[in-house]
Design an enzyme around this catalytic site. Structure first.
Site, PDB file in Angstrom:
ATOM      1  CG  ASP A 119      -0.516   0.546   2.438  1.00 23.62           C
ATOM      2  OD1 ASP A 119       0.781   0.507   2.558  1.00 23.62           O
ATOM      3  OD2 ASP A 119      -1.262   1.261   3.252  1.00 23.62           O
ATOM      4  CD  GLU A 120       4.784   2.228   3.275  1.00 23.16           C
ATOM      5  OE1 GLU A 120       4.945   3.305   3.625  1.00 23.16           O
ATOM      6  OE2 GLU A 120       4.441   1.389   4.282  1.00 23.16           O
TER       7      GLU A 120
HETATM    8  P1  TTP Z   1      -0.091   0.556   7.041  1.00 19.11           P
HETATM    9  O1  TTP Z   1      -0.040   1.579   5.994  1.00 19.11           O
HETATM   10  O2  TTP Z   1       0.916   0.625   8.255  1.00 19.11           O
HETATM   11  O3  TTP Z   1      -1.621   0.952   7.733  1.00 19.11           O
HETATM   12  P2  TTP Z   1      -2.817   1.209   7.106  1.00 19.11           P
HETATM   13  O4  TTP Z   1      -2.775   1.266   5.584  1.00 19.11           O
HETATM   14  O5  TTP Z   1      -3.984   0.134   7.457  1.00 19.11           O
HETATM   15  O6  TTP Z   1      -3.396   2.463   7.993  1.00 19.11           O
HETATM   16  P3  TTP Z   1      -2.724   4.033   7.592  1.00 19.11           P
HETATM   17  O7  TTP Z   1      -4.135   4.959   7.293  1.00 19.11           O
HETATM   18  O8  TTP Z   1      -2.259   4.524   9.073  1.00 19.11           O
HETATM   19  O9  TTP Z   1      -1.619   3.689   6.656  1.00 19.11           O
HETATM   20  O10 TTP Z   1      -0.355  -0.856   6.470  1.00 19.11           O
HETATM   21  C1  TTP Z   1      -0.904  -1.184   5.317  1.00 19.11           C
HETATM   22  C2  TTP Z   1      -1.415  -2.574   5.335  1.00 19.11           C
HETATM   23  O11 TTP Z   1      -0.592  -3.494   5.809  1.00 19.11           O
HETATM   24  C3  TTP Z   1      -2.289  -2.517   6.593  1.00 19.11           C
HETATM   25  O12 TTP Z   1      -3.827  -2.168   5.973  1.00 19.11           O
HETATM   26  C4  TTP Z   1      -2.705  -4.060   6.987  1.00 19.11           C
HETATM   27  C5  TTP Z   1      -1.185  -4.676   6.701  1.00 19.11           C
HETATM   28  N1  TTP Z   1      -0.531  -4.464   8.127  1.00 19.11           N
HETATM   29  C6  TTP Z   1      -0.197  -5.770   8.922  1.00 19.11           C
HETATM   30  O13 TTP Z   1      -0.740  -6.646   8.167  1.00 19.11           O
HETATM   31  N2  TTP Z   1       0.353  -5.858   9.936  1.00 19.11           N
HETATM   32  C7  TTP Z   1       0.685  -4.647  10.455  1.00 19.11           C
HETATM   33  O14 TTP Z   1       1.373  -4.714  11.580  1.00 19.11           O
HETATM   34  C8  TTP Z   1       0.732  -3.565   9.796  1.00 19.11           C
HETATM   35  C9  TTP Z   1       1.235  -2.410  10.371  1.00 19.11           C
HETATM   36  C10 TTP Z   1       0.075  -3.350   8.655  1.00 19.11           C
HETATM   37 MG    MG Z   2      -1.543   2.706   4.811  1.00 22.23          MG
END
Ligand code: TTP
Ligand code: MG
Length: 364
Positions: free
Chosen positions: A110-111
């Site tokens: 996702d990034e």
């Molecule tokens: P992140 O980008 O850290 O979190 P997010 O997208 O859910 O929320 P934010 O709006 O704060 O960015 O992580 C992306 C995805 O990766 C998240 O949706 C689920 C997965 N993930 C895990 O499976 N375990 C973890 O410990 C984390 C931090 C994320």
């Molecule tokens: Mg995210």
């Protein structure tokens, strides 16, 4: 205003999807919209992968045990993850990024970082590109993301987190110094919880505190990373956005001296391999959500079987139990084997490792 320095000439964007897995679930199931949900964590002893923003209001977070999430938010709805759906969105957003630049470095599904200094639409203002990308992502995926724009990876990454969800934060070169000085050490990307605590114990609570430290002292306290801390405290981060081959897995395998067929023959070999495998992951400081067992049969057929969790699998005993389960489940599929291997994939850090691989492959 400070004159722009050499290391401040690039234009970097960091994009990060908002509550990624949870938003995909809410998008695909209208009954979940506006509700506190967690993805994963519903099964006994399970942990959540992420939570919707509605659930975060109650304090529910990633990697939290399901029972704790329920304590904080009794009405929470647990949803099972659908990794195929997340991978599809990931593919779509990467396709969008490549309309602007080929210098795209994904950090996870996702990034990603984008270097848009020189971009395909000849747009000189990186902020405009970030605005367009956000619109495109919303149009194609019906999801929101947050963007950070700056001249280096560190600042772009920190910036994208500042106004979540649906945020856009720009840190211009002349703002960098005061921004970093006021930044809490807990928000520094690259300073984990453990190091963060150590720093706080030494009175380093924000960028200004960090900047007071000499390079020599930081290296003495924190090892090689001390150099990185010294530089980022001054807004210096020359790391390139690297779009070259990414490392997708860490594998280890052994060709056996003689073919082995029974559980009793294979298990001591597997036992040793697991120890080496765990050691490799630990050294690489990289772990996978998926563990695979590879077997090559006496007639050179490859059997590859895997198990995936929602979290990164680090623990020796857990890896061991997965590997042995996979072996037992496949004992009937071969007469004897000539090779056995273990692979970790869906890695925590896809990229940095890949860079090393690429560099090695160019050494002649
Ligand atoms: P992140 O980008 O850290 O979190 P997010 O997208 O859910 O929320 P934010 O709006 O704060 O960015 O992580 C992306 C995805 O990766 C998240 O949706 C689920 C997965 N993930 C895990 O499976 N375990 C973890 O410990 C984390 C931090 C994320
Ligand atoms: Mg995210």
């Amino acid at each position: 205003m400070n004159p722009q320095k050499d290391h401040q000439k690039r234009k970097i964007i960091h994009i990060d999807m908002d509550a990624f897995y949870a938003s995909v679930e809410q998008r695909d199931n209208p009954a979940l919209r506006g509700k506190p949900i967690a993805v994963g964590g519903g099964e006994s002893r399970g942990v959540t992968t992420t939570a919707s923003y509605e659930a975060r209001k109650f304090g529910v977070r990633s990697a939290m045990p399901g029972f704790k999430a329920r304590q904080l938010c009794p009405q929470i709805i647990f949803v099972s993850p659908r990794f195929d759906a997340y991978r599809e969105v990931s593919r779509q957003i990467r396709e969008i990024f490549r309309n602007y630049t080929d210098l795209v470095e994904p950090l996870s599904l996702d990034e990603a970082y984008l270097d848009v200094t020189d971009n395909k639409i000849s747009e000189p203002i990186a902020t405009n590109i970030a605005i367009e990308i956000k619109k495109e992502i919303r149009k194609k995926t019906s999801l929101s993301c947050s963007a950070g724009v700056s001249y280096c990876k560190f600042l772009a990454k920190v910036a994208s987190d500042i106004q979540k969800p649906d945020g856009l934060t720009v840190i211009k070169p002349h703002q960098a110094e005061s921004f970093i000085e006021g930044l809490s050490i807990t928000k520094f990307f690259g300073i984990g919880k453990v190091t963060g605590r150590k720093m706080q114990m030494k009175g380093i609570h924000n960028g200004a505190d960090l900047k007071k430290w000499k390079r020599f002292d930081l290296v003495r306290e924190f090892g090689k990373a001390g150099d990185y801390y010294y530089n980022i405290a001054r807004g210096i981060d020359r790391r390139k956005v690297n779009n070259s081959m990414t490392r997708k897995s860490i594998a280890i395998e052994r060709t056996l001296k003689e073919n082995l067929s029974s559980y009793d023959e294979i298990s001591p070999v597997l036992e040793k391999l697991i120890i080496l495998f765990v050691e490799r992951l630990r050294k690489a400081e990289n772990y996978g959500r998926t563990v695979s067992l590879k077997l090559k049969t006496h007639d050179f057929k490859i059997i590859n079987r895997s198990q995936t969790h929602h979290y990164y699998i680090k623990d020796h005993d857990e890896i061991r139990s997965m590997a042995f389960q996979l072996l037992e489940a496949n004992l009937g599929s071969f007469e004897s084997i000539r090779l056995i291997g273990l692979t970790a994939s869906n890695l925590e850090k896809e990229h940095e490792e890949g860079l090393q691989d690429v560099q090695l492959s160019f050494q002649f």
